[in-house]
Design a protein around this motif. Structure first.
Motif, PDB file in Angstrom:
ATOM      1  N   VAL A  50       0.838  -1.181   0.000  1.00  0.00           N
ATOM      2  CA  VAL A  50       0.000   0.000   0.000  1.00  0.00           C
ATOM      3  C   VAL A  50       0.881   1.242   0.000  1.00  0.00           C
ATOM      4  N   VAL A  51       0.661   2.121  -0.979  1.00  0.00           N
ATOM      5  CA  VAL A  51       1.391   3.379  -1.044  1.00  0.00           C
ATOM      6  C   VAL A  51       0.608   4.414  -0.243  1.00  0.00           C
ATOM      7  N   GLN A  52       1.237   4.962   0.775  1.00  0.00           N
ATOM      8  CA  GLN A  52       0.547   5.906   1.654  1.00  0.00           C
ATOM      9  C   GLN A  52       0.774   7.357   1.249  1.00  0.00           C
ATOM     10  N   ALA A  53       1.955   7.661   0.701  1.00  0.00           N
ATOM     11  CA  ALA A  53       2.240   9.033   0.273  1.00  0.00           C
ATOM     12  C   ALA A  53       3.416   9.007  -0.693  1.00  0.00           C
ATOM     13  N   THR A  54       3.375   9.907  -1.673  1.00  0.00           N
ATOM     14  CA  THR A  54       4.449  10.011  -2.660  1.00  0.00           C
ATOM     15  C   THR A  54       4.815  11.479  -2.842  1.00  0.00           C
ATOM     16  N   TYR A  55       6.125  11.775  -2.840  1.00  0.00           N
ATOM     17  CA  TYR A  55       6.586  13.151  -2.965  1.00  0.00           C
ATOM     18  C   TYR A  55       7.714  13.234  -3.995  1.00  0.00           C
ATOM     19  N   PRO A  56       7.692  14.249  -4.864  1.00  0.00           N
ATOM     20  CA  PRO A  56       8.890  14.522  -5.662  1.00  0.00           C
ATOM     21  C   PRO A  56       9.954  15.091  -4.736  1.00  0.00           C
ATOM     22  N   ALA A  57      11.191  14.686  -4.920  1.00  0.00           N
ATOM     23  CA  ALA A  57      12.253  15.112  -4.011  1.00  0.00           C
ATOM     24  C   ALA A  57      13.581  15.142  -4.753  1.00  0.00           C
ATOM     25  N   GLY A  58      14.608  15.560  -4.056  1.00  0.00           N
ATOM     26  CA  GLY A  58      15.960  15.545  -4.579  1.00  0.00           C
ATOM     27  C   GLY A  58      16.918  15.168  -3.469  1.00  0.00           C
ATOM     28  N   LEU A  59      17.928  14.377  -3.796  1.00  0.00           N
ATOM     29  CA  LEU A  59      18.935  13.997  -2.804  1.00  0.00           C
ATOM     30  C   LEU A  59      19.992  15.080  -2.733  1.00  0.00           C
ATOM     31  N   VAL A  60      20.119  15.717  -1.565  1.00  0.00           N
ATOM     32  CA  VAL A  60      21.094  16.795  -1.386  1.00  0.00           C
ATOM     33  C   VAL A  60      22.459  16.225  -1.031  1.00  0.00           C
ATOM     34  N   GLU A  61      22.512  15.363  -0.006  1.00  0.00           N
ATOM     35  CA  GLU A  61      23.773  14.735   0.375  1.00  0.00           C
ATOM     36  C   GLU A  61      23.521  13.583   1.329  1.00  0.00           C
ATOM     37  N   VAL A  62      24.545  12.722   1.456  1.00  0.00           N
ATOM     38  CA  VAL A  62      24.540  11.625   2.417  1.00  0.00           C
ATOM     39  C   VAL A  62      25.845  11.701   3.193  1.00  0.00           C
ATOM     40  N   ARG A  63      25.748  11.687   4.510  1.00  0.00           N
ATOM     41  CA  ARG A  63      26.948  11.738   5.352  1.00  0.00           C
ATOM     42  C   ARG A  63      26.943  10.569   6.324  1.00  0.00           C
ATOM     43  N   GLY A  64      28.117   9.977   6.499  1.00  0.00           N
ATOM     44  CA  GLY A  64      28.251   8.863   7.421  1.00  0.00           C
ATOM     45  C   GLY A  64      28.072   7.525   6.736  1.00  0.00           C
ATOM     46  N   ARG A  65      28.425   6.472   7.465  1.00  0.00           N
ATOM     47  CA  ARG A  65      28.317   5.124   6.933  1.00  0.00           C
ATOM     48  C   ARG A  65      27.023   4.473   7.396  1.00  0.00           C
ATOM     49  N   GLY A  66      26.567   3.521   6.613  1.00  0.00           N
ATOM     50  CA  GLY A  66      25.331   2.828   6.939  1.00  0.00           C
ATOM     51  C   GLY A  66      24.754   2.223   5.692  1.00  0.00           C
ATOM     52  N   MET A  67      23.604   2.721   5.259  1.00  0.00           N
ATOM     53  CA  MET A  67      22.976   2.234   4.035  1.00  0.00           C
ATOM     54  C   MET A  67      23.798   2.630   2.817  1.00  0.00           C
ATOM     55  N   ASP A  68      23.802   1.768   1.829  1.00  0.00           N
ATOM     56  CA  ASP A  68      24.455   2.060   0.563  1.00  0.00           C
ATOM     57  C   ASP A  68      23.449   2.793  -0.324  1.00  0.00           C
ATOM     58  N   ILE A  69      23.584   4.117  -0.378  1.00  0.00           N
ATOM     59  CA  ILE A  69      22.622   4.946  -1.103  1.00  0.00           C
ATOM     60  C   ILE A  69      23.296   5.514  -2.345  1.00  0.00           C
ATOM     61  N   PRO A  70      22.758   5.251  -3.529  1.00  0.00           N
ATOM     62  CA  PRO A  70      23.360   5.804  -4.755  1.00  0.00           C
ATOM     63  C   PRO A  70      23.360   7.320  -4.741  1.00  0.00           C
ATOM     64  N   THR A  71      24.268   7.895  -5.509  1.00  0.00           N
ATOM     65  CA  THR A  71      24.314   9.351  -5.639  1.00  0.00           C
ATOM     66  C   THR A  71      23.283   9.775  -6.678  1.00  0.00           C
ATOM     67  N   PHE A  72      22.011   9.765  -6.255  1.00  0.00           N
ATOM     68  CA  PHE A  72      20.933  10.105  -7.173  1.00  0.00           C
ATOM     69  C   PHE A  72      21.091  11.528  -7.686  1.00  0.00           C
ATOM     70  N   LYS A  73      20.799  11.723  -8.972  1.00  0.00           N
ATOM     71  CA  LYS A  73      20.866  13.038  -9.591  1.00  0.00           C
ATOM     72  C   LYS A  73      19.477  13.468 -10.050  1.00  0.00           C
ATOM     73  N   GLY A  74      19.201  14.757  -9.918  1.00  0.00           N
ATOM     74  CA  GLY A  74      17.921  15.274 -10.366  1.00  0.00           C
ATOM     75  C   GLY A  74      16.788  14.825  -9.463  1.00  0.00           C
ATOM     76  N   GLU A  75      15.607  14.730 -10.047  1.00  0.00           N
ATOM     77  CA  GLU A  75      14.410  14.405  -9.268  1.00  0.00           C
ATOM     78  C   GLU A  75      14.360  12.927  -8.926  1.00  0.00           C
ATOM     79  N   ILE A  76      14.008  12.642  -7.678  1.00  0.00           N
ATOM     80  CA  ILE A  76      13.766  11.277  -7.237  1.00  0.00           C
ATOM     81  C   ILE A  76      12.345  11.202  -6.692  1.00  0.00           C
ATOM     82  N   GLU A  77      11.898   9.985  -6.446  1.00  0.00           N
ATOM     83  CA  GLU A  77      10.584   9.789  -5.844  1.00  0.00           C
ATOM     84  C   GLU A  77      10.771   9.289  -4.423  1.00  0.00           C
ATOM     85  N   ALA A  78      10.199  10.023  -3.462  1.00  0.00           N
ATOM     86  CA  ALA A  78      10.192   9.602  -2.066  1.00  0.00           C
ATOM     87  C   ALA A  78       8.804   9.057  -1.767  1.00  0.00           C
TER      88      ALA A  78
END
Length: 225
Positions: free
Chosen positions: A75-103
Motif C-alpha cells: 500500500v502506497v501511503q504518500a508520494t513526494y517529488p524530491a531531490g537527494l542533497v547529500e549523504v553523510r556517514g556510513r550505513g545504508m548504501d545509497i546511490p548518488t541520485f541526480k535530479g528528481e527522485i521519488e520519495a
C-alpha cells in the motif's frame, strides 16, 4: 519491450525581465535542488503558457522506470517529488541520485527511487529505508534531514532531501513515528557552552560582590572620619 515515456517538454525561465533557456524538466529540477532556482520563478512553455517552478515539480512526471520490479504488492501511503542533497556517514548504501527522485512511503519503509551516473551512462535504482530506523528528523524550510541508526563505529548516518515545499517537508516527517527532533537546539548548545543563563548568573554574582564591597568601604570611612 516498450520504452518508457519521457517528458520532452522544454521551458524558458523568466529572470529579471528576460528569458533564459530552454531547459527540460530534469534540468529545472536539478537547478531547484542546487537553489539556482526558487519555487516562485516563472517558466514559459513552448506554447506560451506560464507556470512556476513549484507548479512544474508538483506535476507527476511520466514514469522513467518500473518501481515495482518484484511484482509484490504494498500500500502506497504518500508520494513526494524530491531531490537527494547529500549523504553523510556510513550505513545504508545509497546511490548518488541526480535530479528528481521519488520519495514514497509504503508500509513500514520510505522508498527512494531515481537515477545516478554509472560509467558513461545512467542507471536507475531504489533503496528502502525502514521507518523505525530513522532516529531523528529535522525540517529546515523545504529540506528534510534524516538521521539513521548505524553501527557502533558510526552510529548515525544523515540523509538530506529537498522536498521543494515546506508543506511536503513537514508531511514527510509526519510519516516517521520513531523519529525525534535532532538534539542541536540553540538552547542545548548554549547550555553546553555556558550560555546566556550561566553568563547572567556570573554577572549577578560579581555585581553583588561589588555592591557589598562598596557598602563596607563606606562604613569604614565613616568610622575613621
Amino acid at each position: 519491450m516498450r520504452r518508457p515515456e519521457v517528458d520532452q517538454t522544454v521551458y524558458h525561465v523568466l529572470l529579471e525581465g528576460r528569458t533564459v533557456g530552454p531547459y527540460d524538466r530534469r534540468t529545472i529540477v536539478g537547478m531547484r535542488i542546487k537553489h539556482a532556482l526558487e519555487g516562485e520563478h516563472v517558466l514559459i512553455g513552448t506554447d506560451g503558457t506560464q507556470l512556476t517552478v513549484s507548479d512544474l515539480i508538483g506535476r507527476k512526471p511520466p514514469p522513467a522506470f518500473n518501481p515495482d520490479r518484484s511484482g509484490s504488492f504494498s500500500v502506497v501511503q504518500a508520494t513526494y517529488p524530491a531531490g537527494l542533497v547529500e549523504v553523510r556517514g556510513r550505513g545504508m548504501d545509497i546511490p548518488t541520485f541526480k535530479g528528481e527522485i521519488e520519495a514514497r512511503v509504503q508500509g513500514d519503509v520510505l522508498r527512494l527511487a531515481g537515477r545516478f551516473r554509472q560509467g558513461l551512462g545512467w542507471k536507475e535504482d531504489r533503496v528502502k529505508v525502514v521507518l523505525k530506523d530513522v532516529a531523528h528528523a529535522r525540517v529546515t524550510g523545504t529540506q528534510v534531514d534524516l538521521w539513521l541508526r548505524g553501527d557502533q563505529a558510526d552510529p548515525l548516518q544523515r540523509i538530506s532531501l529537498e522536498l521543494f515545499t515546506p508543506e511536503a517537508a513537514g508531511e514527510l516527517v509526519d510519516w516517521l513515528p520513531a523519529a525525534t527532533p535532532f538534539p542541536d537546539s540553540p538552547a542545548a548548545k548554549s547550555a553546553r557552552a555556558g550560555g546566556p543563563g550561566a553568563h547572567g548568573l556570573w554577572i549577578a554574582v560579581v555585581a553583588g560582590t561589588v555592591v557589598v564591597g562598596l557598602m563596607m568601604a563606606v562604613v569604614l570611612f565613616r568610622r575613621l572620619y
